[in-house]
Design an enzyme around this catalytic site. Structure first.
Site, PDB file in Angstrom:
ATOM      1  N   ARG A   1      36.945  -2.751  -1.734  1.00 28.80           N
ATOM      2  CA  ARG A   1      37.940  -2.832  -2.791  1.00 28.80           C
ATOM      3  C   ARG A   1      38.215  -4.288  -3.108  1.00 28.80           C
ATOM      4  O   ARG A   1      38.365  -5.109  -2.199  1.00 28.80           O
ATOM      5  CB  ARG A   1      39.243  -2.170  -2.339  1.00 28.80           C
ATOM      6  CG  ARG A   1      39.139  -0.679  -2.216  1.00 28.80           C
ATOM      7  CD  ARG A   1      40.305  -0.070  -1.447  1.00 28.80           C
ATOM      8  NE  ARG A   1      41.582  -0.746  -1.648  1.00 28.80           N
ATOM      9  CZ  ARG A   1      42.750  -0.196  -1.311  1.00 28.80           C
ATOM     10  NH1 ARG A   1      42.795   1.004  -0.768  1.00 28.80           N
ATOM     11  NH2 ARG A   1      43.870  -0.863  -1.495  1.00 28.80           N
TER      12      ARG A   1
ATOM     13  N   ARG B   1      41.552 -14.862   0.628  1.00 25.45           N
ATOM     14  CA  ARG B   1      42.523 -15.709  -0.066  1.00 25.45           C
ATOM     15  C   ARG B   1      43.508 -16.344   0.908  1.00 25.45           C
ATOM     16  O   ARG B   1      43.958 -17.475   0.710  1.00 25.45           O
ATOM     17  CB  ARG B   1      43.243 -14.894  -1.139  1.00 25.45           C
ATOM     18  CG  ARG B   1      42.311 -14.501  -2.291  1.00 25.45           C
ATOM     19  CD  ARG B   1      42.873 -13.360  -3.117  1.00 25.45           C
ATOM     20  NE  ARG B   1      44.133 -13.716  -3.739  1.00 25.45           N
ATOM     21  CZ  ARG B   1      44.944 -12.821  -4.307  1.00 25.45           C
ATOM     22  NH1 ARG B   1      44.621 -11.530  -4.304  1.00 25.45           N
ATOM     23  NH2 ARG B   1      46.062 -13.205  -4.872  1.00 25.45           N
TER      24      ARG B   1
ATOM     25  N   ASP C   1      40.909  -6.819  -5.315  1.00 24.48           N
ATOM     26  CA  ASP C   1      42.261  -6.787  -5.869  1.00 24.48           C
ATOM     27  C   ASP C   1      42.269  -7.181  -7.344  1.00 24.48           C
ATOM     28  O   ASP C   1      41.257  -7.605  -7.903  1.00 24.48           O
ATOM     29  CB  ASP C   1      43.161  -7.741  -5.077  1.00 24.48           C
ATOM     30  CG  ASP C   1      43.437  -7.250  -3.668  1.00 24.48           C
ATOM     31  OD1 ASP C   1      43.356  -6.023  -3.436  1.00 24.48           O
ATOM     32  OD2 ASP C   1      43.730  -8.085  -2.795  1.00 24.48           O
TER      33      ASP C   1
END
Length: 253
Positions: free
Chosen positions: A53, A200, A55
């Site tokens: 997945r 991140r 974001d």
């Protein structure tokens, strides 16, 4: 009786306009657009399963999904891709399709995933939404020294969003390296798996070290703490790219 075949479909997308990969209520996702286009083309409902997945705002130059169909895709795979791309929006592209075993799984069979994070230092309208614009240039050597502490198998809870439904926070990082390219910086990281928001958060932590806000040794303290509050701020999504998914049974390009 019609024969059902499972396929791996390789796609790429610009994530700017989407609320991430996964289908969700009241928001447009990449998976939703892909499922819709496949359903029109194949004339039956399609539920894709992705390798992972991404974001909101995160991009992918390579993502694999699997799905099943009774349609004769293999008879004209190039025609299938051409038709699929005609149905997909401009910011999502089908790149390749291959038949796989009925038990092949795009998520669970992946043995290595790679990401890049892009940073630029001069205002550039053509990099907006595709790279993080940063004013101060960090000390790359310090960041790369700190990045070596990430290598190997470890519990990386400190870089994960809280309350995620995963069976373990242990990941095996194979590569973590900053490279200077034409006045920009690109962080390359590869691992067997990643946690939500992990890349991140890692970039944010390394950037604090590179800008002299924390010592190189701080990365060891962060990892040992298993506390997200110890790590750096999560950097903007626009600079993040999923770049490669590796499967033992699919030849590397």
């Amino acid at each position: 009786m019609e024969h059902t075949t499972r396929y791996f479909l390789e796609i790429a997308y610009d994530g700017t306009a989407y609320h991430g990969w996964q289908v969700q209520e009241n928001a447009v996702s990449v998976q939703q657009k892909l499922n819709e286009a496949l359903a029109i083309l194949l004339r039956h409902g399609v539920e894709t399963t992705g390798a992972g997945r991404t974001d909101t705002g995160v991009h992918a130059t390579q993502l694999y999904v699997h799905f099943e169909s009774t349609a004769p895709i293999l008879a004209h795979p190039d025609r299938f891709l051409h038709s699929l791309n005609a149905l997909l929006p401009f910011d999502i592209a089908g790149k390749a399709i291959v038949p796989v075993a009925t038990n092949a799984h795009a998520r669970f069979d992946a043995t290595l995933r790679s990401y890049e994070y892009h940073v630029h230092f001069e205002k550039n309208p053509f990099l907006h939404q595709y790279s993080w614009f940063l004013r101060d240039y960090p000390v790359v050597e310090r960041m790369n020294e700190a990045a070596t502490y990430l290598l190997g198998k470890n519990d990386f809870s400190c870089f994960s969003k809280s309350n995620t439904q995963v069976f373990t926070n242990i990941c095996d990082i194979k590569r973590a390296e900053w490279i200077e390219q034409d006045g920009k910086l690109v962080f390359h990281i590869s691992a067997d798996r990643f946690l939500r928001n992990m890349v991140r958060a890692i970039v944010g932590t390394l950037m604090e070290i590179g800008l002299g806000k924390k010592p190189v040794s701080y990365i060891e303290e962060v990892i040992a703490s298993k506390d997200r509050g110890k790590a750096g701020t999560s950097v903007p999504a626009c600079g993040l790219y999923l770049t490669q998914i590796f499967y033992p049974y699919i030849e590397k390009k």
